[in-house]
Design a protein around this motif. Structure first.
Motif, PDB file in Angstrom:
ATOM      1  N   TYR A  35      41.075  23.302  36.457  1.00  0.00           N
ATOM      2  CA  TYR A  35      42.028  24.305  35.987  1.00  0.00           C
ATOM      3  C   TYR A  35      41.719  25.641  36.651  1.00  0.00           C
ATOM      4  CZ  TYR A  35      43.227  20.927  32.358  1.00  0.00           C
ATOM      5  OH  TYR A  35      43.630  19.798  31.696  1.00  0.00           O
TER       6      TYR A  35
ATOM      7  N   VAL B 221      42.798  29.575  36.603  1.00  0.00           N
ATOM      8  CA  VAL B 221      43.462  30.502  35.683  1.00  0.00           C
ATOM      9  C   VAL B 221      43.516  31.893  36.315  1.00  0.00           C
ATOM     10  CG1 VAL B 221      43.380  31.542  33.385  1.00  0.00           C
ATOM     11  CG2 VAL B 221      42.621  29.176  33.715  1.00  0.00           C
ATOM     12  N   PHE B 222      44.717  32.471  36.372  1.00  0.00           N
ATOM     13  CA  PHE B 222      44.909  33.780  37.003  1.00  0.00           C
ATOM     14  C   PHE B 222      45.512  34.762  35.997  1.00  0.00           C
ATOM     15  CE2 PHE B 222      45.230  30.472  40.198  1.00  0.00           C
ATOM     16  CZ  PHE B 222      44.402  30.934  41.220  1.00  0.00           C
ATOM     17  N   GLY B 223      44.821  35.864  35.757  1.00  0.00           N
ATOM     18  CA  GLY B 223      45.345  36.807  34.772  1.00  0.00           C
ATOM     19  C   GLY B 223      45.128  38.245  35.184  1.00  0.00           C
TER      20      GLY B 223
ATOM     21  N   GLY C 106      43.296  40.638  32.975  1.00  0.00           N
ATOM     22  CA  GLY C 106      42.464  41.288  31.972  1.00  0.00           C
ATOM     23  C   GLY C 106      42.612  40.745  30.556  1.00  0.00           C
ATOM     24  N   GLN C 107      43.211  39.562  30.397  1.00  0.00           N
ATOM     25  CA  GLN C 107      43.414  39.024  29.046  1.00  0.00           C
ATOM     26  C   GLN C 107      42.081  38.740  28.337  1.00  0.00           C
ATOM     27  OE1 GLN C 107      45.266  38.173  31.628  1.00  0.00           O
ATOM     28  NE2 GLN C 107      47.409  38.262  30.967  1.00  0.00           N
ATOM     29  N   THR C 108      42.053  39.100  27.054  1.00  0.00           N
ATOM     30  CA  THR C 108      40.887  38.811  26.208  1.00  0.00           C
ATOM     31  C   THR C 108      41.354  38.074  24.962  1.00  0.00           C
ATOM     32  OG1 THR C 108      41.164  40.970  25.165  1.00  0.00           O
ATOM     33  CG2 THR C 108      39.562  40.833  26.976  1.00  0.00           C
ATOM     34  N   ARG C 109      40.426  37.368  24.311  1.00  0.00           N
ATOM     35  CA  ARG C 109      40.791  36.573  23.137  1.00  0.00           C
ATOM     36  C   ARG C 109      40.455  37.327  21.853  1.00  0.00           C
ATOM     37  NH1 ARG C 109      39.115  30.252  22.024  1.00  0.00           N
ATOM     38  NH2 ARG C 109      40.063  30.132  19.952  1.00  0.00           N
TER      39      ARG C 109
ATOM     40  N   GLN D  69      38.856  47.348  33.097  1.00  0.00           N
ATOM     41  CA  GLN D  69      39.322  46.028  32.666  1.00  0.00           C
ATOM     42  C   GLN D  69      38.146  45.043  32.640  1.00  0.00           C
ATOM     43  OE1 GLN D  69      41.546  43.086  35.251  1.00  0.00           O
ATOM     44  NE2 GLN D  69      43.261  44.141  34.285  1.00  0.00           N
TER      45      GLN D  69
ATOM     46  N   GLU E 156      36.093  45.327  29.522  1.00  0.00           N
ATOM     47  CA  GLU E 156      36.775  44.698  28.368  1.00  0.00           C
ATOM     48  C   GLU E 156      36.620  43.181  28.376  1.00  0.00           C
ATOM     49  OE1 GLU E 156      40.831  45.541  27.143  1.00  0.00           O
ATOM     50  OE2 GLU E 156      40.640  47.505  28.132  1.00  0.00           O
ATOM     51  N   VAL E 157      36.848  42.592  29.556  1.00  0.00           N
ATOM     52  CA  VAL E 157      36.767  41.132  29.657  1.00  0.00           C
ATOM     53  C   VAL E 157      35.338  40.651  29.398  1.00  0.00           C
ATOM     54  CG1 VAL E 157      36.970  39.177  31.252  1.00  0.00           C
ATOM     55  CG2 VAL E 157      38.775  40.924  31.173  1.00  0.00           C
TER      56      VAL E 157
ATOM     57  N   VAL F 139      38.183  27.661  36.202  1.00  0.00           N
ATOM     58  CA  VAL F 139      37.762  28.823  36.997  1.00  0.00           C
ATOM     59  C   VAL F 139      38.775  29.941  36.753  1.00  0.00           C
ATOM     60  CG1 VAL F 139      37.001  29.571  39.269  1.00  0.00           C
ATOM     61  CG2 VAL F 139      36.974  27.156  38.725  1.00  0.00           C
ATOM     62  N   TYR F 140      38.265  31.113  36.349  1.00  0.00           N
ATOM     63  CA  TYR F 140      39.127  32.223  35.929  1.00  0.00           C
ATOM     64  C   TYR F 140      39.108  33.388  36.912  1.00  0.00           C
ATOM     65  CZ  TYR F 140      39.207  30.331  31.119  1.00  0.00           C
ATOM     66  OH  TYR F 140      39.388  29.553  29.999  1.00  0.00           O
ATOM     67  N   GLN F 141      40.261  34.015  37.072  1.00  0.00           N
ATOM     68  CA  GLN F 141      40.314  35.343  37.689  1.00  0.00           C
ATOM     69  C   GLN F 141      40.824  36.333  36.647  1.00  0.00           C
ATOM     70  OE1 GLN F 141      43.558  36.243  40.278  1.00  0.00           O
ATOM     71  NE2 GLN F 141      42.589  38.062  41.155  1.00  0.00           N
ATOM     72  N   ASN F 142      40.014  37.329  36.340  1.00  0.00           N
ATOM     73  CA  ASN F 142      40.425  38.439  35.467  1.00  0.00           C
ATOM     74  C   ASN F 142      40.926  37.996  34.085  1.00  0.00           C
ATOM     75  OD1 ASN F 142      39.807  40.111  37.609  1.00  0.00           O
ATOM     76  ND2 ASN F 142      41.920  40.255  38.346  1.00  0.00           N
ATOM     77  N   VAL F 143      40.273  36.976  33.528  1.00  0.00           N
ATOM     78  CA  VAL F 143      40.597  36.507  32.176  1.00  0.00           C
ATOM     79  C   VAL F 143      39.275  36.148  31.496  1.00  0.00           C
ATOM     80  CG1 VAL F 143      41.795  34.755  30.794  1.00  0.00           C
ATOM     81  CG2 VAL F 143      42.826  35.559  32.934  1.00  0.00           C
ATOM     82  N   SER F 144      39.182  36.372  30.200  1.00  0.00           N
ATOM     83  CA  SER F 144      37.985  36.007  29.432  1.00  0.00           C
ATOM     84  C   SER F 144      37.858  34.489  29.348  1.00  0.00           C
ATOM     85  CB  SER F 144      38.097  36.601  28.026  1.00  0.00           C
ATOM     86  OG  SER F 144      37.153  36.002  27.161  1.00  0.00           O
TER      87      SER F 144
ATOM     88  N   PHE G  67      39.003  31.548  26.577  1.00  0.00           N
ATOM     89  CA  PHE G  67      40.251  30.778  26.470  1.00  0.00           C
ATOM     90  C   PHE G  67      40.089  29.293  26.817  1.00  0.00           C
ATOM     91  CE2 PHE G  67      42.058  35.109  26.868  1.00  0.00           C
ATOM     92  CZ  PHE G  67      42.968  35.079  25.820  1.00  0.00           C
TER      93      PHE G  67
END
Lengths: 414, 414
Positions: free
Chosen positions: A404, A406-408, A410-413, B238, B241-242, B361-366, B369
């Motif tokens: 997977y 995932v591209f965002g 700055g999203q946080t939970r 950002q 925050e993450v 694998v994440y870019q700019n996401v916590s 998730f």
């Protein structure tokens, strides 16, 4: 200090990152170059094979045949290799993708497994087949073939690796373990840090050994104690044709029939007829008490017969009371490969299909069709008899996994 | 003479044939009845839980909370169970099907795995969750929960089994092993004849023990030594925050961040800022030589830190020279769960996505998730950190396999 096998594992892990990044055009071009190189290096390969054949004085006729590389077999190997270039890219999209309510995007990509290890018997063609299929699917491979084929395997691997080098690629994408003692297999079984999957090929007892001892992930392949159940309403002439084909067309392979169960209502009539056809085709017959009582040409089977994959012109016959008894017997003795019902009763067929625990379940078809090419997959890395990851004939997708991405922003939970 | 665990295995195998045949309407109706029964039997369940709580004097606060069943938690468990009835049937078609040139038809069906075994810690809600998800997907289940929850688990399993009996079904579709010694786990790990897959949940060392010792197929879950790499061009506000979210929002879970890698070009500026935010959020910070030299509030990390999943408000920080060093470091220490890059350089992001060997694998996401519900799967039986069969958050499809059904009229192979 690393052992040789550990070093090979580490090198494979590094090389896996390289091959995973190659475009499908590059992968296909290299496969075609490999086929060409095998043809060009034919004499060197045959010379190495000659050494193996001279050393292999103890091998039986069929085993010796499988080991032999001549003009025709090398051409066949090169042609198969080139054919892999024509197959669809198992890593190609489109990939599923969707958006999380918070706005980031999830892509479910298909990616190579990474490092695939193959342990196999003295069949040099497997060296090239396995290298071609793992390469096409973007994996690095560690090959450990049988000791009788070691000189042939070294020569073949050398040809394939030199093509990688010619293309400025890390040759460790394809590596051969040249230590043919049991030690190297044992080490490979425990190389969790580097091996993403190990695919064993060989006898049922070898595969059992691997599954029981490995700590690396394994795909169990091949063992086939396959049954045919003849229901009371079967077309008997057709049944005899299917049974003789499934038993005798190529008796040494895993999808050949080994056991025959006959509904008791037709046993007195059908058993002697099918026995005559099988005996005429050269099959030695064994049976349970009831079967032997019906046809004296059968010898009495021992308990071990019912769990034995003969891989030979031998078949054991048992009389069963009904469809439920047939299903229960099969589920108690199956190796989960291919199982067959011959008959027309739709409820019985549905029960058989639903309840028999095997990768492939047949109605009125020879189990000899359990094969990646016959199933239309264009390739076969083996036939899985397990349920996780892959089941039945395995084509190129069995050598891939998912990831997977995932591209965002700055999203946080919360 | 069979042992108790073997007997449970045999019973599960029999029961698996029953549950595999149930229509989706029946499966959903029974799930709703189970939710209702849990609500009705609330006092009996809470009484059993009280015994566990009285015995569990040694448990820490968070562990004790996870063990406690009160009105609200039982209502939550019942609601989750009923919600499983609303999920799509993972066994539903349409199935791929095609015809062989000789005329027989091949159907690639989705079928249950058969017998699923779960070994888990002292969380009674897992007893119900696992039973609901395996039942929905047509499997029999063998549950082996932690000893501290044994009375609660017996009460919960009794409620679920009585619903099966009320519906004239074999209650052994759901079985609980009540022997909470290590012996029962060891036996389960070797029950190849009956167990189609074992899913362990718990500490990294427990899962390692299972993977190393099991001969039954295992899906490895959960261990998460997860990293965040902050690239030189990251949006620093950002990023803070993450990072704070990934580390502190729920530190005891597998998708929480454990390690922070910072590009050396921004380390002097960024490290003290993020350290202040983390310290303010109650995080204890450790670091490598370079990180400690930049910010004296960090204590020096030991080599073991870099492979430790703290599951606590602790984080280790390392300064790296560039994207390649970050990727290599992560691949050497990852548990293949979730890994993150914070930055905007599209080539760096692509390299990170392609080369880091992790399920997500994440870019700019916590990384918080990484979760079956957040991914939209509606359920989660665990998070796979292996590559075979299932990777990342596992929904209901991870509890299924395929089976080829072949229908012909006498085809033989030539």
């Amino acid at each position: 200090m690393m052992t040789t096998v550990e070093k090979i594992g580490q090198q494979a892990k590094e090389a896996a990152q390289v091959v995973a990044q190659l475009s499908i055009q590059d992968r296909n071009q290299i496969l075609l170059s490999m086929a060409e190189a095998l043809r060009e290096q034919k004499s060197a390969i045959m010379a190495a094979n000659q050494t193996d054949l001279e050393n292999a004085t103890a091998l039986s006729g069929p085993m010796r045949n499988r080991l032999t590389l001549d003009d025709a077999t090398i051409e066949g190997i090169a042609t198969s290799l080139a054919a892999v270039a024509d197959l669809d890219d198992p890593l190609a999209g489109p990939y599923e993708n969707w958006e999380h309510p918070s706005g980031f995007k999830i892509i479910k990509k298909t990616v190579p497994l990474g490092v695939v290890a193959m342990v196999y018997e003295a069949r040099p063609n497997v060296t090239v087949d396995a290298a071609a299929l793992t390469f096409k699917s973007g994996n690095a491979v560690i090959l450990r073939g049988g000791k009788e084929a070691i000189h042939s395997n070294i020569a073949l691997a050398q040809v394939l690796r030199s093509v990688l080098t010619d293309h400025q690629l890390n040759p460790n994408i394809i590596q051969l373990i040249t230590d043919t003692t049991h030690d190297s297999v044992n080490e490979l079984l425990h190389l969790r840090q580097y091996v993403d999957v190990l695919i064993p090929r060989g006898s049922g007892s070898f595969i059992d050994f691997v599954v029981t001892n490995a700590t690396v992930p394994v795909i169990e392949t091949g063992a086939g104690n396959t049954h045919i159940f003849v229901d009371e309403d079967a077309d008997q002439d057709q049944a005899i044709e299917v049974i003789v084909n499934a038993k005798t067309q190529k008796p040494a392979v895993c999808n050949a029939a080994e056991k025959l169960l006959i509904h008791e209502k037709i046993a007195a009539e059908f058993l002697p007829k099918v026995a005559s056809a099988l005996i005429e085709a050269g099959v030695e017959l064994r049976g349970d008490d009831q079967a032997v009582a019906i046809d004296g040409r059968l010898s009495l089977a021992t308990p071990i017969d019912w769990d034995t994959e003969y891989n030979d012109l031998i078949m054991a016959i048992k009389v069963v009371t009904d469809i439920d008894a047939a299903i229960d017997w099969i589920n108690a003795h199956t190796t989960h490969h291919s199982e067959t019902i011959l008959g027309k009763n739709s409820q019985h067929v549905a029960d058989f299909m639903n309840r028999v625990d095997a990768a492939v379940v047949y109605q009125n078809v020879s189990s000899r069709f359990t094969d990646g090419f016959e199933f239309g997959f264009g390739a076969e890395i083996g036939i899985s008899t397990q349920k996780l990851h892959a089941r039945g004939p395995m084509g190129l997708p069995a050598l891939t996994t998912i990831k997977y991405e995932v591209f965002g922003d700055g999203q946080t939970r919360h």
